[in-house]
Design an enzyme around this catalytic site. Structure first.
Site, mmCIF file in Angstrom:
data_model
loop_
_atom_site.group_PDB
_atom_site.id
_atom_site.type_symbol
_atom_site.label_atom_id
_atom_site.label_comp_id
_atom_site.label_asym_id
_atom_site.label_seq_id
_atom_site.Cartn_x
_atom_site.Cartn_y
_atom_site.Cartn_z
ATOM 1 N N HIS A 36 31.058 11.116 48.638
ATOM 2 C CA HIS A 36 29.949 12.048 48.448
ATOM 3 C C HIS A 36 28.942 11.342 47.539
ATOM 4 C CE1 HIS A 36 27.909 15.592 46.762
ATOM 5 N NE2 HIS A 36 28.441 16.336 47.707
ATOM 6 N N ASP A 66 37.773 11.797 42.556
ATOM 7 C CA ASP A 66 36.887 12.918 42.837
ATOM 8 C C ASP A 66 37.720 13.956 43.573
ATOM 9 O OD1 ASP A 66 33.834 13.330 44.865
ATOM 10 O OD2 ASP A 66 35.217 14.777 44.015
ATOM 11 N N LYS A 82 34.455 25.509 44.221
ATOM 12 C CA LYS A 82 35.152 25.181 45.463
ATOM 13 C C LYS A 82 36.596 25.694 45.417
ATOM 14 C CE LYS A 82 32.336 21.096 46.314
ATOM 15 N NZ LYS A 82 31.258 21.423 47.251
ATOM 16 N N CYS A 106 25.744 15.313 52.117
ATOM 17 C CA CYS A 106 25.670 14.415 50.949
ATOM 18 C C CYS A 106 26.588 13.218 51.135
ATOM 19 C CB CYS A 106 26.046 15.135 49.650
ATOM 20 S SG CYS A 106 24.954 16.481 49.254
ATOM 21 N N GLN A 136 37.296 18.298 46.734
ATOM 22 C CA GLN A 136 37.936 18.867 47.925
ATOM 23 C C GLN A 136 39.449 18.788 47.836
ATOM 24 O OE1 GLN A 136 36.145 20.411 50.139
ATOM 25 N NE2 GLN A 136 34.159 19.713 49.428
#
Lengths: 149, 418
Positions: free
Chosen positions: B135, B212, B238, B376, B215
Site C-alpha cells: 500500500h 503492516d 479496519k 492505493c 489487513q
C-alpha cells in the site's frame, strides 16, 4: 427511483463500444492530454484548428464508458464549430452536469444531452468532463496535462 | 503451516451471522431502494452497536483529559484509556503495555518508525526493503526517508499470482539492509505473506522488520511474540473500531532507544528551556491529547471481536471467499487479480470490456458497495497492466446471499454495458 439506464443510455453504450473519431490525427495543429490518475481515465485530444474553426478533431485513450462516450460525442459535435462555439458548448455541458436549477438550451447540446444522467452520479462528473477540459486546454495551446480530479 | 490453516483446524463455533448482523445498525440501510450489501471492508469496516454506544457513553459519563487530572472524571477516562491499551496488548500478545503506542492509524505508525527509528540510523548507501504489493502508506514514508538520508529503496517483486518472489528477497538482503517493511496481507490482492520466515531471514542479517498489519489484524490471529516482528502496525477502523485510531507495536528495547516522534504535552517528564526529559514508554510517543474516545471504543471493538471469536470469523470469511472465487470464475470475461494460494477475504478482479468504475456504479445501483480504483497500490496495478480493479472484501457480517447478489450484479453489469 433512478434507473441505471438513465446513466447508461443506449447511445452512451454505443459510443463507448464504437467510439467515433477515435485515433491519432496526423498533422494536428493542437494536441492536449488529460489524465485522471485516481480512476485511470486517460485521453489525448487532437485538433486541426484553422482560423479558429475546428476543421477536424479526434481522440485516443482508455477509460470508463462515461469518459470514452463523452469524448466520442464531443468530437462528433464539435466538427466545423468555431473555437468560441466550442467554449460555449463546454459551459452549457458543464451546467447540464452540475447545476440543478439551470437547464441549458437543449438545441445547442444535441446528442450531448444523453449524458445528463451523470448529474445524479456526482462522483462520475469528472469522467464526463475530462475530454472537455482537455479540449479547452488544446484550444488554448496549454502544455500541462489536464485532470478533473 | 500458515496462520489461517492453523485456525481452520481448531474446532470453532459456527458464526450465527443473522444474530451478528443485528449488531451492526448500518446494515439495515437501503441504497437506491435495495438492501445494502457492504463488500468494501478492506477500505473500512462497519461498527457494532457496542462501539457506537461507547462514544455516547464516553462523552456523557467520563469525558475528561487523561493522565493529567486528579479529579474523578479524569481518573475514569485515564483508567478506561489504559484498559484499552491492555486489551490491545493481549489481542496481539505483546509482552508489555509499554510496547503499545496509540497513533492515528497504520499510516502514522509507519511514518513514526520511518522518522523515529529510520531517520537517526540510516545514511547514504543504506537500503530499505519493501515489496511490490505494498500500500502507498508502506512505500511513501520510506521514499521520504530515502530522500532525507540518501538511502535507497529495494523492492521484492511479485509473480503473476500475486505472491512474493522470495528468492529475490534472499538476494536483496545484504549488509546494507537496515530495515524490511512488509504487508502481512495485501489490501489489493488478499495475499497472506509468509512473514514469519521473512522475519527470520531478516533477523539472520540483524535487520529489523516492520509488519503492516492493516489487513492482517482483522483477519488473522496476530501473535507478535511468535512472529518476533520488531514493529507491527494496524488501524482501528479496519477492525470494527473507529477511524482516527491505530496501533504501533514495537519491541521495548527498540522503542526505548528511539527519539520521540512528536513533541508536546504528555510525552515529557519535565520541561525547562535548558533541558527537557522525555516520558517513559509508551507515553514518550503519545504527544498531545489523543483520540481518547476512539481508543476506548477500539477496546470495545476488540472485546466484540474476541467475543465473536476470531477463529470463527476467519473460518466464515474463508468459506465466503472460496464461494465467491468459484462463482466469479464462472463469469465470462472476468479475470481474478490476486490468486495466491494463501489469501484472506479479498477478491480483486477486472472484467473484459468493462471499466471498474462503470462496474462500481452499476453495483452501487443494486445496493452493492465494492471499491474500484487502484486501492492505493499503483505498483500492483502496473504489474498486472490494469488502470484499476474492482475489489470486493468480506467481513464477518457478510453472507452467502451477499455474494450471490454480487455475482448477479456483475452479470447485470455485463448486460447493461456489453
Amino acid at each position: 427511483m433512478l434507473d441505471i439506464k438513465d446513466l447508461y443510455q443506449d447511445i452512451i453504450i454505443d459510443h463507448n463500444r464504437s467510439p467515433r473519431n477515435f485515433g491519432k490525427l496526423e498533422h494536428a495543429t493542437r494536441v492536449a492530454e488529460g489524465y485522471n490518475p485516481l480512476c485511470g481515465d486517460r485521453l489525448t485530444v487532437y485538433l486541426n484548428l484553422d482560423a479558429n474553426i475546428i476543421k477536424d478533431i479526434r481522440f485516443e485513450g482508455t477509460g470508463c464508458a462515461i469518459s470514452v462516450a463523452s469524448a466520442s460525442l464531443m468530437t462528433d459535435h464539435l466538427k466545423s464549430k468555431t473555437k468560441a462555439e466550442a467554449e460555449e458548448i463546454f459551459q452549457n455541458f458543464h451546467t447540464l452536469l452540475t447545476k440543478d436549477n439551470e437547464q441549458p438550451e437543449g438545441e445547442m447540446l444535441g446528442k450531448l444531452s444523453a449524458l445528463s444522467g451523470v448529474k445524479e452520479y456526482p462522483v462520475r462528473v469528472k469522467c464526463a468532463t475530462l475530454c472537455w477540459h482537455t479540449l479547452h486546454s488544446a484550444l488554448n495551446g496549454k502544455e500541462t496535462i489536464v485532470s478533473t480530479e | 503451516m500458515d496462520a489461517t490453516a492453523k485456525l481452520l483446524r481448531q474446532p470453532q463455533q459456527a458464526l450465527d451471522v443473522g444474530q451478528l448482523r443485528a449488531d451492526f445498525p448500518i446494515l439495515k440501510q437501503k441504497i437506491h431502494g435495495k438492501p445494502l450489501v457492504y463488500l468494501d471492508n478492506a477500505a473500512t469496516t462497519q461498527k457494532p452497536q457496542s462501539v457506537i454506544d461507547m462514544f455516547r457513553c464516553y462523552y456523557s459519563e467520563m469525558n475528561a483529559n487523561i493522565h493529567r487530572g486528579v479529579h474523578t472524571l479524569s481518573q475514569r477516562a485515564t483508567q478506561n484509556y489504559e484498559e484499552a491499551r491492555t486489551k490491545v496488548q493481549h489481542f496481539i500478545n505483546a509482552d508489555s503495555f509499554k510496547e503499545i503506542i496509540f497513533v492515528r492509524g497504520t499510516t502514522e505508525a509507519i511514518n513514526l518508525v520511518a522518522q523515529s527509528y529510520g531517520r537517526p540510523k540510516l545514511k547514504a548507501g543504506d537500503e530499505i526493503i519493501v515489496t511490490e504489493m505494498e500500500h502507498h502508506s508502506n512505500i511513501v514514508p520510506w521514499q521520504l526517508l530515502c530522500g532525507q538520508t540518501g538511502a535507497t529503496l529495494k523492492v521484492i517483486p511479485i509473480n503473476d499470482s500475486g505472491e512474493l518472489k522470495l528468492d529475490n528477497y534472499k538476494d536483496l538482503l545484504n549488509a546494507r539492509t537496515k530495515i524490511v517493511s512488509i504487508a502481512h496481507v495485501s489490501n489489493s490482492l488478499g495475499t497472506i505473506n509468509p512473514i514469519k520466515s521473512i522475519i527470520d531471514m531478516a533477523h539472520a542479517h540483524d535487520v529489523p522488520v516492520l509488519v503492516d498489519g492493516a489487513q492482517g489484524a482483522p483477519h488473522l490471529k496476530v501473535d507478535v511474540q511468535d512472529l518476533d516482528c520488531d514493529f507491527y502496525a494496524f488501524s482501528g477502523h479496519k477492525l470494527f473500531g473507529p477511524t482516527g485510531v491505530g496501533v504501533l507495536y514495537g519491541k521495548e528495547a527498540l522503542l526505548d532507544a528511539m527519539p520521540p516522534y512528536h513533541g508536546g504535552g504528555d510525552m515529557i517528564k519535565m520541561v525547562t528551556f535548558e533541558k527537557t526529559l522525555y516520558n517513559d514508554l509508551p507515553y514518550k510517543f503519545e504527544a498531545g491529547t489523543p483520540h481518547i474516545a476512539g481508543v476506548i471504543a477500539l477496546g470495545t471493538a476488540i472485546d466484540y471481536v474476541s467475543r465473536v471469536g476470531l477463529d470463527s470469523i476467519v473460518a466464515h470469511e474463508h468459506s465466503l471467499l472460496s464461494y465467491a472465487t468459484e462463482a466469479a470464475r464462472e463469469i465470462p470475461g472476468l479475470r481474478l487479480i490476486g490468486t495466491a494460494s494463501e489469501k484472506t477475504s479479498i477478491l480483486s478482479f477486472v472484467m473484459e470490456g468493462i471499466h471498474p468504475h462503470d462496474l462500481g456504479t452499476i453495483l452501487d445501483h443494486e445496493g452493492i458497495a465494492i471499491r474500484t480504483g487502484h486501492h492505493c497500490a499503483m505498483p500492483v496495478m502496473e504489474h498486472f497492466g490494469v488502470p484499476a480493479t474492482a475489489r470486493a472484501s468480506i467481513a464477518m457480517y457478510n453472507t452467502h446471499e451477499d455474494i450471490d447478489d454480487l455475482i448477479n450484479g456483475l452479470k447485470e453489469a455485463h448486460k447493461v454495458l456489453m
